[in-house]
Design a protein around this motif. Structure first.
Motif, PDB file in Angstrom:
ATOM      1  N   ASN A   6      -1.815  -3.781   5.402  1.00  0.00           N
ATOM      2  CA  ASN A   6      -1.293  -2.945   4.419  1.00  0.00           C
ATOM      3  C   ASN A   6      -1.982  -1.344   4.744  1.00  0.00           C
ATOM      4  O   ASN A   6      -2.910  -1.194   5.123  1.00  0.00           O
ATOM      5  CB  ASN A   6      -2.211  -3.343   3.051  1.00  0.00           C
ATOM      6  N   ALA A   7      -1.072  -0.384   4.239  1.00  0.00           N
ATOM      7  CA  ALA A   7      -1.470   1.113   4.238  1.00  0.00           C
ATOM      8  C   ALA A   7      -2.052   1.176   3.131  1.00  0.00           C
ATOM      9  O   ALA A   7      -2.586   0.524   2.262  1.00  0.00           O
ATOM     10  CB  ALA A   7      -0.271   1.854   4.404  1.00  0.00           C
ATOM     11  N   GLY A   8      -2.767   2.630   2.780  1.00  0.00           N
ATOM     12  CA  GLY A   8      -3.324   2.861   1.543  1.00  0.00           C
ATOM     13  C   GLY A   8      -4.749   3.059   1.922  1.00  0.00           C
ATOM     14  O   GLY A   8      -5.281   2.846   2.985  1.00  0.00           O
ATOM     15  N   GLY A  13      -6.983   3.626 -12.269  1.00  0.00           N
ATOM     16  CA  GLY A  13      -8.111   3.234 -11.520  1.00  0.00           C
ATOM     17  C   GLY A  13      -7.975   2.489 -10.350  1.00  0.00           C
ATOM     18  O   GLY A  13      -8.938   2.438  -9.469  1.00  0.00           O
ATOM     19  N   VAL A  14      -6.757   1.993 -10.042  1.00  0.00           N
ATOM     20  CA  VAL A  14      -6.461   1.081  -8.896  1.00  0.00           C
ATOM     21  C   VAL A  14      -5.811   2.133  -8.003  1.00  0.00           C
ATOM     22  O   VAL A  14      -4.579   2.340  -8.217  1.00  0.00           O
ATOM     23  CB  VAL A  14      -5.497  -0.224  -9.349  1.00  0.00           C
ATOM     24  N   PRO A  15      -6.107   2.286  -6.791  1.00  0.00           N
ATOM     25  CA  PRO A  15      -5.518   3.069  -5.859  1.00  0.00           C
ATOM     26  C   PRO A  15      -4.509   2.404  -5.130  1.00  0.00           C
ATOM     27  O   PRO A  15      -3.993   1.258  -5.481  1.00  0.00           O
ATOM     28  CB  PRO A  15      -6.771   3.526  -4.863  1.00  0.00           C
ATOM     29  N   ILE A  20      -3.095  -0.225  -2.372  1.00  0.00           N
ATOM     30  CA  ILE A  20      -3.844  -1.359  -2.017  1.00  0.00           C
ATOM     31  C   ILE A  20      -3.022  -2.469  -1.527  1.00  0.00           C
ATOM     32  O   ILE A  20      -1.649  -2.171  -1.541  1.00  0.00           O
ATOM     33  CB  ILE A  20      -4.668  -2.091  -2.895  1.00  0.00           C
ATOM     34  N   GLY A  21      -3.391  -3.649  -0.759  1.00  0.00           N
ATOM     35  CA  GLY A  21      -2.422  -4.708  -0.856  1.00  0.00           C
ATOM     36  C   GLY A  21      -2.733  -5.717  -1.727  1.00  0.00           C
ATOM     37  O   GLY A  21      -1.765  -6.203  -2.591  1.00  0.00           O
ATOM     38  N   LEU A  22      -4.001  -5.912  -2.332  1.00  0.00           N
ATOM     39  CA  LEU A  22      -4.473  -6.979  -3.469  1.00  0.00           C
ATOM     40  C   LEU A  22      -5.526  -6.033  -4.348  1.00  0.00           C
ATOM     41  O   LEU A  22      -6.276  -5.577  -3.712  1.00  0.00           O
ATOM     42  CB  LEU A  22      -4.821  -8.023  -2.946  1.00  0.00           C
ATOM     43  N   ALA A  23      -5.399  -6.269  -5.660  1.00  0.00           N
ATOM     44  CA  ALA A  23      -6.429  -5.634  -6.609  1.00  0.00           C
ATOM     45  C   ALA A  23      -6.498  -6.544  -7.688  1.00  0.00           C
ATOM     46  O   ALA A  23      -5.704  -7.197  -8.229  1.00  0.00           O
ATOM     47  CB  ALA A  23      -6.040  -3.984  -7.000  1.00  0.00           C
ATOM     48  N   LEU A  24      -7.800  -6.460  -8.271  1.00  0.00           N
ATOM     49  CA  LEU A  24      -8.241  -6.971  -9.752  1.00  0.00           C
ATOM     50  C   LEU A  24      -8.437  -5.468 -10.351  1.00  0.00           C
ATOM     51  O   LEU A  24      -9.294  -4.554  -9.810  1.00  0.00           O
ATOM     52  CB  LEU A  24      -9.479  -7.793  -9.498  1.00  0.00           C
ATOM     53  N   GLY A  72       0.605  -1.126   0.054  1.00  0.00           N
ATOM     54  CA  GLY A  72       0.079  -0.059  -0.121  1.00  0.00           C
ATOM     55  C   GLY A  72       0.873   1.340   0.078  1.00  0.00           C
ATOM     56  O   GLY A  72       0.282   2.277   0.389  1.00  0.00           O
ATOM     57  N   SER A  73       1.907   1.352  -0.606  1.00  0.00           N
ATOM     58  CA  SER A  73       2.863   2.372  -0.271  1.00  0.00           C
ATOM     59  C   SER A  73       2.456   3.426  -1.327  1.00  0.00           C
ATOM     60  O   SER A  73       2.845   4.588  -1.107  1.00  0.00           O
ATOM     61  CB  SER A  73       4.598   2.003  -0.834  1.00  0.00           C
TER      62      SER A  73
END
Length: 688
Positions: free
Chosen positions: A271-273, A247-249, A251-255, A240-241
């Motif tokens: 995770n941060a963010g 469109g993806v901010p 995160i730890g995990l994203a689709l 989450g740095s």
């Protein structure tokens, strides 16, 4: 005497001789000591080495002080279980071996000379090898398998030194693999690439920061729509740095993009963010079950409502996140492709609807116990061919409310759809009414607009900034029972005369700003008998505009109260009729909202239907203006060729007549005597 002494001497002499012979024979059979004092053996000092390194066995400290030649022999007296290690140069002073498993190895050195031998032991302790992770970086388009290099799961097997992008081929990760990331680095699965990361309960796959602090690395994003993408028994932490763009901010995990994946038995934590996990609009969460999202700085999970229907109740979201909720993004033109169910989380996690939702096709079934909290001024519309079924239970109601519990925080729910499946049962709608919905719907908690259809039962509508439930004239309230309205700033209900017949006695209205049921200006054309019920808690109807009943029959239950707005009237005309039969103890009341003569215009019967009848009623404060066509200022009028039987009723405080009947009308001859009159300015009764 001398002979006796001589005999004793002979005996002792024989004994001494026998003892000498025995000792001589015994000493001839005895061996010499086989270990000469000149032999020294030294196997060297104990050692600690790593598995795979060479351990040197040093017997050079051994010697023979007498200068005799010596020989050496090395052997193991014990090794760790599973070891197949062997000693090289076993007959030299200097030997060696490589330990192959962790544990203790004991080597024995035997030093010999011509006269004998001596032994000494040395202990070698083998430890795990020093961690040297394999580096990952750059882009890859071919298959890659990551194996578990180190037994110790806290030691990274791989380290991402620079952003790693799998753009083709399949990245397969074995159980037990730990991947650490340098500061602000990420892993993306994109284009035609795929990831298959399947750990086990005892050997999960770990994605983490080289330094385990929140926000150390950027996170894992799956952009690819490859159907092989799967995470099972995976841990993702300390990311989450920064955001990923497109469109993806953070995160730890994203689709992202059109990505798809199966995610099961996995943990997203610390995770941060903005989010622990983020599922962008347009992606496909193929499977999601038994996952845990906890202790992240932002919202636990963000996704579209269609993807939210794929969640499972067993997953956990409510521990230690900055916002322990599942965020549902703003989305219009939602097509659910059939009927989908929004589950209720077993751990009580609410849904946070952060933007406007417009369901236009398919059906959304909301599970009992689900909680939907809406962002400021956000609405939920069900329109076109869409429908929503929200059926809770007495112990597990479905809740639609504001994220902040203040009146008018969100805009409310509006049903614009004519689908007969629309239903609320054991639901709660609260803190709506932030602004109008347009197209006839104002500030509401719940609204039924356009040609919408809806069933509402066992539902509480509270704390709207204005109207609790507004029902437009072109809609159908399919059924309505046992609901409650409280603490709304305006009227609890506002509806057309056509829908008033669907109301029930048992619904309650408490502590609303205007504690009345508003029936606004409308023309009611019906073919059957419609009953307007008495509300058992005494709540009146507020007739805010003119009512014209033009067909069918209107029956008013005993005890019902109608309060009319300034200059408003009710007409019974064409083929319609009015049946208003109260009792001596439960009269029907028609009166002005303001208790002064001429507050409202009055009620006029224009039809000659023989079923028109009024009994045990109260009429007061009418006569604000004439009705035309020969009917003057009145509380009650019979005009044109109208027909009415009225008895046991009281007429008071009219600005004109208590009762007025035109010459062409028919009214019971004893109307002047079977009714009572008081304080009517123009007169009690006038029959032309």
């Amino acid at each position: 005497m001398k002979l006796h002494i001589f005999q004793k001497f002979k005996v002792w002499k024989a004994l001494i001789l026998s003892l000498f012979l025995f000792c001589l024979l015994t000493s001839c059979d005895e061996e010499e000591d086989p270990t000469p004092d000149t032999l020294i053996v030294n196997a060297g000092s104990d050692q600690i080495v790593e598995v795979g390194q060479t351990a040197t066995l040093d017997g050079s400290g051994s010697s023979d002080t007498g200068g005799n030649s010596i020989t050496y022999l090395w052997a193991f007296s014990s090794v760790p279980s599973g070891s197949t290690a062997s000693i090289s140069n076993t007959t030299s002073a200097m030997a060696s071996f490589s330990p192959d498993v962790e544990g203790t190895y004991t080597a024995i050195l035997t030093v010999s000379n011509a006269d004998g031998s001596k032994t000494d032991e040395v202990t070698i302790t083998a430890t795990a090898p020093a961690a040297v992770a394999v580096e990952l970086s750059g882009s890859r388009t071919e298959d890659l398998r990551l194996t578990d290099i180190f037994v110790n799961s806290s030691v990274p097997d791989y380290i991402v030194t620079s952003n790693f992008r799998m753009r083709g081929g399949v990245l397969t990760i074995d159980p037990g693999v730990t991947i650490a990331f340098k500061s602000d680095q990420y892993m993306w699965i994109e284009d035609t690439g795929a990831i298959i990361a399947k750990g086990t309960t005892t050997n999960p796959i770990v994605f983490t920061g080289e330094t385990e602090t929140k926000g150390f690395w950027r996170g894992l994003v799956i952009w690819s729509n490859n159907t092989q993408n799967e995470l099972d028994y995976v841990e993702i932490k300390y990311a989450g740095s920064n955001d990923h763009g497109s469109g993806v901010p953070s995160i730890g995990l994203a689709l992202g993009n059109s990505g798809q994946a199966k995610i099961t038995n996995s943990t997203v934590t610390n995770n941060a963010g903005d989010y622990g996990m983020f599922v962008e609009l347009g992606t496909d969460l193929n499977t999601f079950s038994n996952n845990t999202i906890s202790n992240n700085d932002g919202t636990a999970l963000g996704l579209a409502i269609f993807e939210a229907t794929k969640l499972d109740p067993a997953s956990s979201f409510n521990t230690g996140n900055g916002d322990n909720s599942i965020e549902i993004f703003s989305q219009s033109n939602i097509d659910l492709d059939g009927e989908k169910t929004l589950p209720t989380m077993a751990d009580g996690t609410p849904y946070y609807v952060s933007g406007n939702i417009r369901l236009r096709n398919g059906g959304l079934v909301v599970s009992p116990g689900a909680v939907l909290e809406f962002n400021t001024d956000v609405y939920f519309w069900i329109e076109d061919n869409g429908y929503m079924i929200a059926k809770g239970t007495d112990t597990e109601p479905i809740v639609f409310t504001g994220k902040v519990k203040q009146k008018g925080y969100w805009r409310g729910i509006a049903f614009w759809s004519s689908n007969v499946l629309n239903e609320l049962d054991y639901a709660e709608v609260s803190y709506g009414g932030s602004s109008d919905h347009g197209s006839g719907l104002g500030k509401i908690g719940l609204g039924l607009g356009n040609s919408g259809k809806l069933k509402v039962s066992n539902t509480a509508i509270t704390n709207s900034d204005d109207i609790g439930f507004q029902i437009e004239s072109t809609t159908t309230l399919e059924s309505f029972s046992n609901n409650s309205f409280s603490d709304n700033n305006g009227v609890p209900m506002s509806l057309d005369a056509n829908n008033a017949g669907e109301l029930d006695n048992a619904t309650t209205f408490t502590n609303n700003g205007d504690n009345a049921i508003e029936i606004y200006s409308s023309t009611k054309s019906i073919t059957d008998l419609t009953t307007w019920p008495k509300i058992n808690d005494g709540t009146p109807y507020y007739i805010s505009g003119n009512i014209r009943v033009r067909g069918g029959g209107l029956k008013v239950e005993a005890g019902a109260t109608f309060e009319f707005a300034s200059n408003a009237y009710m007409w019974i005309e064409d083929d319609a009729y009015l049946d208003a039969i109260g009792t001596a103890s439960d009269k029907i009341t028609f009166t002005g909202r303001t208790k002064q003569a001429g507050s409202w215009r009055g009620l006029v019967i224009w039809t000659n239907n023989v079923l028109n009848q009024i009994d045990h009623a109260e009429f007061s404060y009418g006569g604000s203006s004439s009705h035309g066509s020969g009917v003057d200022l009145i509380n009650l009028g019979v005009g044109n060729s109208g027909r009415l039987n009225v008895a046991n009723s009281n007429f008071s405080n009219s600005a004109g007549f208590g009762i007025y009947a035109e010459s062409t009308a028919t009214i019971n001859a004893d109307a002047a005597t079977v009714n009572t009159f008081s304080n009517n300015t123009g007169g009690d009764i006038q029959i032309d």
